[in-house]
Design a protein around this motif. Structure first.
Motif, PDB file in Angstrom:
ATOM      1  N   VAL A 176      67.409  30.439  69.544  1.00 34.46           N
ATOM      2  CA  VAL A 176      67.939  30.038  68.239  1.00 34.46           C
ATOM      3  C   VAL A 176      66.835  30.116  67.200  1.00 34.46           C
ATOM      4  O   VAL A 176      65.728  29.600  67.411  1.00 34.46           O
ATOM      5  CB  VAL A 176      68.498  28.602  68.286  1.00 34.46           C
ATOM      6  N   LEU A 177      67.111  30.778  66.077  1.00 31.74           N
ATOM      7  CA  LEU A 177      66.169  30.847  64.972  1.00 31.74           C
ATOM      8  C   LEU A 177      66.281  29.573  64.160  1.00 31.74           C
ATOM      9  O   LEU A 177      67.263  29.357  63.447  1.00 31.74           O
ATOM     10  CB  LEU A 177      66.456  32.072  64.100  1.00 31.74           C
ATOM     11  N   GLY A 178      65.264  28.718  64.263  1.00 28.38           N
ATOM     12  CA  GLY A 178      65.320  27.430  63.590  1.00 28.38           C
ATOM     13  C   GLY A 178      65.085  27.518  62.099  1.00 28.38           C
ATOM     14  O   GLY A 178      65.796  26.887  61.305  1.00 28.38           O
ATOM     15  N   GLU A 179      64.091  28.324  61.673  1.00 28.72           N
ATOM     16  CA  GLU A 179      63.773  28.412  60.253  1.00 28.72           C
ATOM     17  C   GLU A 179      62.858  29.599  60.003  1.00 28.72           C
ATOM     18  O   GLU A 179      62.149  30.064  60.899  1.00 28.72           O
ATOM     19  CB  GLU A 179      63.081  27.127  59.775  1.00 28.72           C
ATOM     20  N   MET A 180      62.914  30.106  58.761  1.00 35.57           N
ATOM     21  CA  MET A 180      61.963  31.096  58.280  1.00 35.57           C
ATOM     22  C   MET A 180      61.247  30.481  57.090  1.00 35.57           C
ATOM     23  O   MET A 180      61.856  30.251  56.043  1.00 35.57           O
ATOM     24  CB  MET A 180      62.667  32.410  57.908  1.00 35.57           C
ATOM     25  N   TYR A 181      59.964  30.192  57.272  1.00 39.80           N
ATOM     26  CA  TYR A 181      59.177  29.514  56.254  1.00 39.80           C
ATOM     27  C   TYR A 181      58.321  30.495  55.466  1.00 39.80           C
ATOM     28  O   TYR A 181      57.838  31.492  56.002  1.00 39.80           O
ATOM     29  CB  TYR A 181      58.231  28.494  56.890  1.00 39.80           C
ATOM     30  N   GLU A 182      58.106  30.175  54.186  1.00 42.95           N
ATOM     31  CA  GLU A 182      57.090  30.864  53.400  1.00 42.95           C
ATOM     32  C   GLU A 182      56.050  29.855  52.955  1.00 42.95           C
ATOM     33  O   GLU A 182      56.385  28.771  52.461  1.00 42.95           O
ATOM     34  CB  GLU A 182      57.670  31.542  52.157  1.00 42.95           C
ATOM     35  N   LEU A 183      54.788  30.192  53.171  1.00 47.26           N
ATOM     36  CA  LEU A 183      53.689  29.392  52.641  1.00 47.26           C
ATOM     37  C   LEU A 183      53.436  29.897  51.225  1.00 47.26           C
ATOM     38  O   LEU A 183      52.744  30.889  51.017  1.00 47.26           O
ATOM     39  CB  LEU A 183      52.438  29.555  53.512  1.00 47.26           C
ATOM     40  N   ARG A 184      54.036  29.228  50.261  1.00 46.47           N
ATOM     41  CA  ARG A 184      53.970  29.694  48.876  1.00 46.47           C
ATOM     42  C   ARG A 184      52.573  29.484  48.307  1.00 46.47           C
ATOM     43  O   ARG A 184      52.082  28.364  48.233  1.00 46.47           O
ATOM     44  CB  ARG A 184      55.000  28.965  48.019  1.00 46.47           C
ATOM     45  N   GLN A 185      51.950  30.572  47.893  1.00 48.18           N
ATOM     46  CA  GLN A 185      50.562  30.557  47.482  1.00 48.18           C
ATOM     47  C   GLN A 185      50.347  30.290  45.996  1.00 48.18           C
ATOM     48  O   GLN A 185      49.214  30.283  45.518  1.00 48.18           O
ATOM     49  CB  GLN A 185      49.903  31.894  47.840  1.00 48.18           C
ATOM     50  N   GLY A 186      51.440  30.080  45.250  1.00 50.21           N
ATOM     51  CA  GLY A 186      51.285  29.864  43.817  1.00 50.21           C
ATOM     52  C   GLY A 186      51.001  31.165  43.086  1.00 50.21           C
ATOM     53  O   GLY A 186      50.914  32.244  43.681  1.00 50.21           O
ATOM     54  N   PHE A 187      50.841  31.067  41.769  1.00 50.99           N
ATOM     55  CA  PHE A 187      50.628  32.269  40.960  1.00 50.99           C
ATOM     56  C   PHE A 187      49.859  31.903  39.702  1.00 50.99           C
ATOM     57  O   PHE A 187      50.143  30.890  39.063  1.00 50.99           O
ATOM     58  CB  PHE A 187      51.967  32.907  40.590  1.00 50.99           C
ATOM     59  N   CYS A 188      48.901  32.734  39.356  1.00 51.76           N
ATOM     60  CA  CYS A 188      48.108  32.537  38.145  1.00 51.76           C
ATOM     61  C   CYS A 188      48.036  33.841  37.368  1.00 51.76           C
ATOM     62  O   CYS A 188      47.704  34.890  37.930  1.00 51.76           O
ATOM     63  CB  CYS A 188      46.699  32.048  38.495  1.00 51.76           C
ATOM     64  N   THR A 191      47.190  35.015  43.363  1.00 54.38           N
ATOM     65  CA  THR A 191      47.740  33.831  43.990  1.00 54.38           C
ATOM     66  C   THR A 191      46.673  32.753  43.842  1.00 54.38           C
ATOM     67  O   THR A 191      45.477  33.048  43.760  1.00 54.38           O
ATOM     68  CB  THR A 191      48.083  34.091  45.469  1.00 54.38           C
ATOM     69  N   SER A 192      47.100  31.495  43.805  1.00 59.61           N
ATOM     70  CA  SER A 192      46.222  30.423  43.337  1.00 59.61           C
ATOM     71  C   SER A 192      44.904  30.327  44.098  1.00 59.61           C
ATOM     72  O   SER A 192      43.846  30.070  43.517  1.00 59.61           O
ATOM     73  CB  SER A 192      46.961  29.087  43.400  1.00 59.61           C
ATOM     74  N   ALA A 193      44.928  30.540  45.408  1.00 64.11           N
ATOM     75  CA  ALA A 193      43.713  30.414  46.210  1.00 64.11           C
ATOM     76  C   ALA A 193      42.689  31.496  45.877  1.00 64.11           C
ATOM     77  O   ALA A 193      41.496  31.327  46.137  1.00 64.11           O
ATOM     78  CB  ALA A 193      44.054  30.466  47.695  1.00 64.11           C
TER      79      ALA A 193
END
Length: 448
Positions: free
Chosen positions: A373-385, A393-395
């Protein structure tokens, strides 16, 4: 005899330590848990279309792929825009690439649903080849020439370069799951994701995830459902300076939606449709360009964003002309990175993937288990500048301004009167691939 026993014990301990070190991995998982480490990409470029390996020709279905993937990505954007009243930034390309990899493990109705969402005109073979070319080319172009040395100065040509694009993705399996060899090889050939099998209930699992993503603190907050057997997580980081940088006298103070903001003024390529106007601005080294789109004053931004589709997008891009210019004032702004993973399942369901996250899915080509079962698809959102230096991306944002030279004035080389365009109200921003026009990163700037 006693001394021999002591020496034998010490020798055994040393061997054991070495063995443990050899089996450990710098990302926090053991070598046995990172299944993808045991597979290498095929050296057949006619199959993989990997740009790093010398792929020169586009896959035959690449134009169709670009149009269809862009359509899927804009569905994600519309769903997010409908749910958010705040500024946001995300990578639709990360999600499309992750879903393309997962398609290799799907069968029956599950595969049909994924392919229908991504594009019915694509075969799985074409999807893999085009995804491989798209991703590898983006990551490779900024690195071209980075190890070369200037003959006069003796300096590396890459010194001082801020250009980079790095996709970082992982497919995470609960330890009960037996992953198929064919799927692992397809990942190696076309995607290069980390495939990790471990016990989701392990108390050290989440901290290992953070290490897997280079210490990203958001990954450390991943919610691993112990009953789930499959989770994906991804991010993209990028940075680049402007091809035509801003000079100090291009910066002025203005108003964005009644808030004071620092604006940057320059002449840029002008695009338009019957409902919106915008600009295109180029980066220095990455194969990317920035697109800013603002609906006309008589159109509500929320309404425009919720209906922004491939037809409108292509109308804007097709209006591009080398002689069509805009005197554009753009605010400097930053959208911070999320401090925890963003679950994409909700917007994906609204984009046509109705059963992907249910227990009725068929991942028979992914694992031997019939209960995957596919529980979730996550994105680690890096922000934007977006600032006078470039886009990041912010980092990856530079700590200090690097503007040291006046920009060239592109209007001098073209004919035609420049349009006046001030981005002083909500607008859409997009970072897109120069070659295919596929959005890599996009979002909404509605507040400064």
């Amino acid at each position: 005899m006693k001394i021999r026993k002591i020496l034998s014990a010490l020798l055994f301990a040393a061997v054991l330590v070495c063995a443990l070190c050899a089996c450990s991995n710098s990302n926090g998982f053991s070598g046995g848990e990172v299944l993808s480490d045991g597979y290498k990409r095929s050296d057949d470029v006619s199959k993989t279309y990997n740009f790093n390996d010398g792929a020169e020709d586009l896959p035959s279905a690449y134009n169709s792929y670009a149009n269809l993937i862009t359509g899927y990505e804009l569905k994600l954007f519309r769903a997010l825009a409908a749910d958010s009243s705040e500024p946001f930034a995300f990578s639709p390309a990360c999600n499309a690439l992750d879903l393309s990899l997962i398609a290799n493990g799907a069968k029956g109705d599950t595969l049909s649903e994924i392919m229908l969402a991504l594009g019915t005109d694509l075969s799985l073979e074409n999807l893999n080849a085009c995804s491989s070319y798209f991703k590898s080319r983006l990551e490779a172009v900024s690195k071209i020439g980075e190890n070369k040395t200037d003959e006069l100065s003796g300096k590396k040509l890459s010194e001082g370069s801020a250009a980079k694009i790095d996709f970082d993705s992982a497919l995470l399996f609960n330890s009960r799951t037996d992953v198929r060899t064919a799927f692992l090889q397809s990942n190696a050939d076309f995607y290069g994701d980390d495939i990790v099998r471990f016990d989701f209930s392990n108390e050290n699992a989440v901290s290992s995830l953070s290490a897997l993503f280079g210490g990203n603190s958001a990954a450390n907050k991943t919610a691993l459902d112990k009953a789930s057997s499959l989770v994906s997580e991804s991010s993209v980081g990028f940075s680049d300076l402007w091809l035509n940088p801003y000079a100090a006298d291009d910066i002025y103070e203005g108003k964005f939606a009644d808030k004071t903001a620092e604006f940057m003024k320059s002449d840029e390529s002008f695009i338009q449709s019957s409902t919106a106007r915008g600009i295109i601005k180029y980066t220095a080294k990455n194969p990317l360009k920035l697109v800013l789109i603002m609906p006309n004053e008589d159109i509500e931004f929320e309404s425009y964003a919720k209906t922004f589709d491939s037809v409108e997008y292509m109308k804007l891009l097709d209006s591009f002309s080398v002689t069509s210019r805009a005197s554009a004032s753009v605010p400097q702004f930053e959208i911070p990175a999320f401090d925890e993973p963003f679950a994409m399942s909700g917007v994906m369901k609204k984009s046509g993937l109705y059963t992907l996250f249910s227990d009725s899915t068929d991942f028979g080509s992914l694992a031997h288990s019939s209960e995957l079962v596919l529980g979730e698809m996550y994105e680690l959102r890096q922000g934007f500048c977006l600032n006078r230096d470039g886009i990041f991306t912010s980092a990856e944002k530079p700590s200090e301004s690097s503007v040291s030279q006046p920009r060239e004035n592109p209007a001098d080389s073209g004919s035609g009167k420049a349009e006046e365009l001030v981005f002083d109200r909500p607008f859409i921003f997009m970072v897109i691939d120069n070659e295919s026009n596929i959005p890599v990163y996009m979002g909404v700037c509605s507040k400064i």
